[in-house]
Scaffold this motif. Structure first.
Motif, PDB file in Angstrom:
ATOM      1  N   GLY A 261      43.312  34.979  40.864  1.00 12.29           N
ATOM      2  CA  GLY A 261      43.678  35.042  39.617  1.00 12.29           C
ATOM      3  C   GLY A 261      45.163  35.533  39.505  1.00 12.29           C
ATOM      4  O   GLY A 261      45.330  36.560  40.310  1.00 12.29           O
TER       5      GLY A 261
ATOM      6  N   LYS B 209      38.894  36.425  37.952  1.00 11.81           N
ATOM      7  CA  LYS B 209      39.438  35.703  36.825  1.00 11.81           C
ATOM      8  C   LYS B 209      40.745  36.625  36.640  1.00 11.81           C
ATOM      9  O   LYS B 209      40.955  37.771  36.745  1.00 11.81           O
ATOM     10  CB  LYS B 209      38.746  35.820  35.645  1.00 11.81           C
ATOM     11  CG  LYS B 209      37.457  34.749  35.867  1.00 11.81           C
ATOM     12  CD  LYS B 209      36.674  34.683  34.360  1.00 11.81           C
ATOM     13  CE  LYS B 209      35.612  33.924  34.708  1.00 11.81           C
ATOM     14  NZ  LYS B 209      34.559  33.859  33.471  1.00 11.81           N
ATOM     15  N   LYS B 210      41.908  35.791  36.065  1.00 14.14           N
ATOM     16  CA  LYS B 210      43.213  36.352  35.661  1.00 14.14           C
ATOM     17  C   LYS B 210      43.322  37.444  34.643  1.00 14.14           C
ATOM     18  O   LYS B 210      44.112  38.276  34.581  1.00 14.14           O
ATOM     19  CB  LYS B 210      44.244  35.354  35.491  1.00 14.14           C
ATOM     20  CG  LYS B 210      43.805  34.423  34.316  1.00 14.14           C
ATOM     21  CD  LYS B 210      44.906  33.451  33.763  1.00 14.14           C
ATOM     22  CE  LYS B 210      44.455  32.595  32.959  1.00 14.14           C
ATOM     23  NZ  LYS B 210      44.447  33.298  31.540  1.00 14.14           N
ATOM     24  N   ASP B 211      42.221  37.377  33.723  1.00 16.96           N
ATOM     25  CA  ASP B 211      42.242  38.087  32.497  1.00 16.96           C
ATOM     26  C   ASP B 211      42.085  39.638  32.501  1.00 16.96           C
ATOM     27  O   ASP B 211      41.303  40.401  33.461  1.00 16.96           O
ATOM     28  CB  ASP B 211      40.932  37.938  31.710  1.00 16.96           C
ATOM     29  CG  ASP B 211      41.139  36.412  31.410  1.00 16.96           C
ATOM     30  OD1 ASP B 211      42.113  35.901  31.019  1.00 16.96           O
ATOM     31  OD2 ASP B 211      40.076  35.774  31.571  1.00 16.96           O
TER      32      ASP B 211
ATOM     33  N   THR C  75      40.712  44.844  34.927  1.00 15.82           N
ATOM     34  CA  THR C  75      40.423  43.384  35.030  1.00 15.82           C
ATOM     35  C   THR C  75      39.068  43.222  34.114  1.00 15.82           C
ATOM     36  O   THR C  75      38.454  44.023  34.070  1.00 15.82           O
ATOM     37  CB  THR C  75      40.071  42.895  36.300  1.00 15.82           C
ATOM     38  OG1 THR C  75      38.976  43.603  36.982  1.00 15.82           O
ATOM     39  CG2 THR C  75      41.274  43.020  37.241  1.00 15.82           C
TER      40      THR C  75
ATOM     41  N   ASP D  20      36.687  41.134  34.243  1.00 13.71           N
ATOM     42  CA  ASP D  20      35.614  40.916  35.038  1.00 13.71           C
ATOM     43  C   ASP D  20      35.110  41.904  35.945  1.00 13.71           C
ATOM     44  O   ASP D  20      34.255  41.997  36.631  1.00 13.71           O
ATOM     45  CB  ASP D  20      35.639  39.594  35.856  1.00 13.71           C
ATOM     46  CG  ASP D  20      36.759  39.290  36.918  1.00 13.71           C
ATOM     47  OD1 ASP D  20      37.240  40.326  37.153  1.00 13.71           O
ATOM     48  OD2 ASP D  20      37.049  38.483  37.358  1.00 13.71           O
TER      49      ASP D  20
END
Length: 147
Positions: free
Chosen positions: A60, A108-110, A122, A124
Motif C-alpha cells: 500500500g 492496505k494503504k489506509d 496503519t 489494518d
C-alpha cells in the motif's frame, strides 16, 4: 514444547524477512522517485514512480502523509505525494528543494491518527516503512542533501 518454539522461530524469521523487504522496497521507491526529480518534469512524475514501484510488490502507498517543499520553513509547498500521474502537478524547476518521503505498508494503504494527535498507525495493524531525504533540483539533475 520444542515444536511450538521451532514454529514460532520460523514465523518470526518470516516476519523479519517480510519487514526487511518492505523497508528495502520503500528505500528503492525514493531512488525511483528522484530519477524523475528533474527540472521540467512534474510533481506527479515523482509520485507515479514511487507508487508504481511500491504497488508492484503488492504494498500500500500512504496518501495522507506526503513529502513537501523545503525553504524558509521546514514544510512548504509544493506537496510531494507518493502517488500520482505523469505530467500532472507543479512543474519542477531548478533550485527547488524537496523532501521526498515514500511511505509503504505491508497491507492496505489506509492509516489513522491515534488519540495522542501524533502517532499514525496503519488501519489494518500491519507494518509500514518510511524513507526520506531532502533533494535539490539542479541544472545537472538532482542532488541528495541529506543522504
Amino acid at each position: 514444547s520444542v515444536r511450538d518454539c521451532a514454529q514460532l522461530s520460523r514465523l518470526l524469521l518470516q516476519a523479519g524477512a517480510e519487514n526487511q523487504k518492505l523497508i528495502d522496497v520503500t528505500e528503492e521507491c525514493f531512488f525511483k522517485g528522484i530519477r524523475k526529480a528533474i527540472a521540467g518534469n512534474h510533481i506527479g512524475d515523482i509520485g507515479h514512480a514511487v507508487q508504481t514501484h511500491a504497488e508492484s510488490f503488492g504494498y500500500g502507498v500512504v496518501r495522507e502523509l506526503v513529502g513537501h517543499g523545503v525553504g524558509e520553513k521546514l514544510h512548504e509547498d509544493p506537496a510531494v505525494p507518493n502517488y500520482g500521474k505523469y505530467n500532472s502537478g507543479v512543474v519542477l524547476q531548478e533550485g527547488m528543494t524537496l523532501a521526498i518521503e515514500p511511505m509503504s505498508t505491508l497491507g492496505k494503504k489506509d492509516v489513522y491518527l491515534e488519540d495522542n494527535d501524533w502517532t499514525v498507525s496503519t488501519a489494518d495493524g500491519l507494518p509500514s516503512a518510511h524513507y526520506e531525504n531532502t533533494v535539490l533540483i539542479t541544472k545537472d539533475g538532482v542532488e541528495i542533501l541529506t543522504l
